[in-house]
Design an enzyme around this catalytic site. Sequence first.
Site, PDB file in Angstrom:
ATOM      1  N   GLY A 141      42.403  46.587  32.488  1.00  0.00           N
ATOM      2  CA  GLY A 141      43.113  46.142  31.282  1.00  0.00           C
ATOM      3  C   GLY A 141      42.589  44.823  30.724  1.00  0.00           C
ATOM      4  CE  LYS A 147      51.202  47.426  39.127  1.00  0.00           C
ATOM      5  NZ  LYS A 147      49.941  48.058  38.759  1.00  0.00           N
TER       6      LYS A 147
HETATM    7  N1  LIG Z   1      59.515  42.125  38.696  1.00  0.00           N
HETATM    8  C1  LIG Z   1      58.189  41.950  38.658  1.00  0.00           C
HETATM    9  N2  LIG Z   1      57.511  41.714  39.801  1.00  0.00           N
HETATM   10  C2  LIG Z   1      56.181  41.485  39.787  1.00  0.00           C
HETATM   11  N3  LIG Z   1      55.431  41.508  38.659  1.00  0.00           N
HETATM   12  C3  LIG Z   1      56.033  41.760  37.486  1.00  0.00           C
HETATM   13  C4  LIG Z   1      57.444  42.005  37.430  1.00  0.00           C
HETATM   14  N4  LIG Z   1      57.772  42.254  36.128  1.00  0.00           N
HETATM   15  C5  LIG Z   1      56.649  42.151  35.417  1.00  0.00           C
HETATM   16  N5  LIG Z   1      55.593  41.857  36.203  1.00  0.00           N
HETATM   17  C6  LIG Z   1      54.219  41.683  35.721  1.00  0.00           C
HETATM   18  O1  LIG Z   1      53.505  42.854  36.016  1.00  0.00           O
HETATM   19  C7  LIG Z   1      52.169  42.494  36.360  1.00  0.00           C
HETATM   20  C8  LIG Z   1      51.527  43.650  37.113  1.00  0.00           C
HETATM   21  O2  LIG Z   1      51.333  44.725  36.210  1.00  0.00           O
HETATM   22  P1  LIG Z   1      49.902  44.948  35.543  1.00  0.00           P
HETATM   23  O3  LIG Z   1      49.495  43.715  34.803  1.00  0.00           O
HETATM   24  O4  LIG Z   1      49.899  46.220  34.796  1.00  0.00           O
HETATM   25  O5  LIG Z   1      49.037  45.032  36.860  1.00  0.00           O
HETATM   26  P2  LIG Z   1      47.699  45.782  37.219  1.00  0.00           P
HETATM   27  O6  LIG Z   1      46.693  45.429  36.157  1.00  0.00           O
HETATM   28  O7  LIG Z   1      47.386  45.213  38.563  1.00  0.00           O
HETATM   29  O8  LIG Z   1      48.015  47.237  37.259  1.00  0.00           O
HETATM   30  C9  LIG Z   1      52.326  41.215  37.142  1.00  0.00           C
HETATM   31  O9  LIG Z   1      51.149  40.437  37.147  1.00  0.00           O
HETATM   32  C10 LIG Z   1      53.473  40.525  36.389  1.00  0.00           C
HETATM   33  O10 LIG Z   1      52.960  39.724  35.351  1.00  0.00           O
HETATM   34  C1  LIG Z   2      47.159  53.561  28.013  1.00  0.00           C
HETATM   35  C2  LIG Z   2      46.819  52.276  28.711  1.00  0.00           C
HETATM   36  O1  LIG Z   2      47.589  51.336  28.669  1.00  0.00           O
HETATM   37  N1  LIG Z   2      45.657  52.246  29.373  1.00  0.00           N
HETATM   38  C3  LIG Z   2      45.188  51.102  30.099  1.00  0.00           C
HETATM   39  C4  LIG Z   2      44.105  51.544  31.050  1.00  0.00           C
HETATM   40  C5  LIG Z   2      43.621  50.464  31.974  1.00  0.00           C
HETATM   41  C6  LIG Z   2      44.698  49.992  32.938  1.00  0.00           C
HETATM   42  O2  LIG Z   2      45.718  50.613  33.152  1.00  0.00           O
HETATM   43  O3  LIG Z   2      44.357  48.817  33.548  1.00  0.00           O
HETATM   44  P1  LIG Z   2      45.228  47.942  34.571  1.00  0.00           P
HETATM   45  O4  LIG Z   2      45.496  48.779  35.766  1.00  0.00           O
HETATM   46  O5  LIG Z   2      44.341  46.797  34.833  1.00  0.00           O
HETATM   47  O6  LIG Z   2      46.518  47.549  33.853  1.00  0.00           O
HETATM   48  C7  LIG Z   2      44.635  50.015  29.135  1.00  0.00           C
HETATM   49  O7  LIG Z   2      44.091  50.354  28.096  1.00  0.00           O
HETATM   50  O8  LIG Z   2      44.753  48.835  29.494  1.00  0.00           O
END
Ligand SMILES: Nc1ncnc2c1ncn2[C@@H]1O[C@H](COP(=O)(O)OP(=O)(O)O)[C@@H](O)[C@H]1O
Ligand SMILES: CC(=O)N[C@@H](CCC(=O)OP(=O)(O)O)C(=O)O
Length: 259
Positions: free
Chosen positions: A46, A218
Amino acid sequence: MATKTVLVLKVGGALLQCEMGMARLMTAAAEMIAAGQQVLLVHGGGCLVDEQLTANGKETIKLDGLRVTPEDQIPIIVGALAGTSNKILQAAAAKAGIVSVGMSLGDGNMVSAKIKDERLGLVGEVEPKDATYLNFILSQGWMPICSSIAISSQGQMLNVNADQAATALAKLVNGTLVLLSDVSGVLDGKGQLINSLNKSEIEYLVAQGVIEKGMKVKVEAALEVAQWMGKPVQVASWRDAEQLKTLVKGGSVGTQIQP
Ligand SMILES: Nc1ncnc2c1ncn2[C@@H]1O[C@H](COP(=O)(O)OP(=O)(O)O)[C@@H](O)[C@H]1O
Ligand SMILES: CC(=O)N[C@@H](CCC(=O)OP(=O)(O)O)C(=O)O
């Protein structure tokens, strides 16, 4: 200790900007593979997508943690995820002595893909389809490294959230799913790690706004797999060396999302 089921490790994009984190994770994966554990790595990217879109003068809108994906952004997003992110991870895997196979959701008939919601543009929703390709790669002792770019039967390239990509692949191989992010697990309103969460607790914390954005996507993906498989899914951190060591030993780490 090796388990019979495939370990499906999903890593978030922030890992790609941390050399030390990648090295540690790949060392852990190499140890597990050497012990006979089959490991499938699914990755996001992302932050790399954000960077590439900005560099190309594009704006990003997210709805409920998912990136709205207009057609003109697809080449940039596909390049960042299926290209750069995937190859950065393959390079890190090679350094740890792992033989990897870089792939995307669109390969080998692994999943079926369709547009999730017209409002999100070219964002995909995937379902498990055929594990032949993946099982062949795993049976060789190789580590598949899979990006979340899917292809629909109409020939559209689709951007799939990487947690949802990992969900479909974990179901495909009936594996053990661990979602590794940049936080030690799901945190409560005071920033403390929550050890275990069930459906109603998740609903409550989402309603309170404690679990939001990417973590909401997630946790919901984790809950879906936990219920489908009838066993917990773990949400933990690739940053935490101790959590990785525990994982290598087959232990539980981070937050257990209960079926
Ligand atoms: N209750 C929560 N506990 C932990 N993280 C949270 C929470 N709510 C929101 N977040 C956010 O979600 C982020 C993780 O999701 P995301 O950025 O999509 O992670 P990844 O890129 O690792 O999939 C954390 O870094 C934090 O900023
Ligand atoms: C539809 C959608 O949101 N796709 C995500 C795919 C990559 C992803 O999920 O990356 P992280 O695991 O680092 O968050 C995006 O474009 O960011």
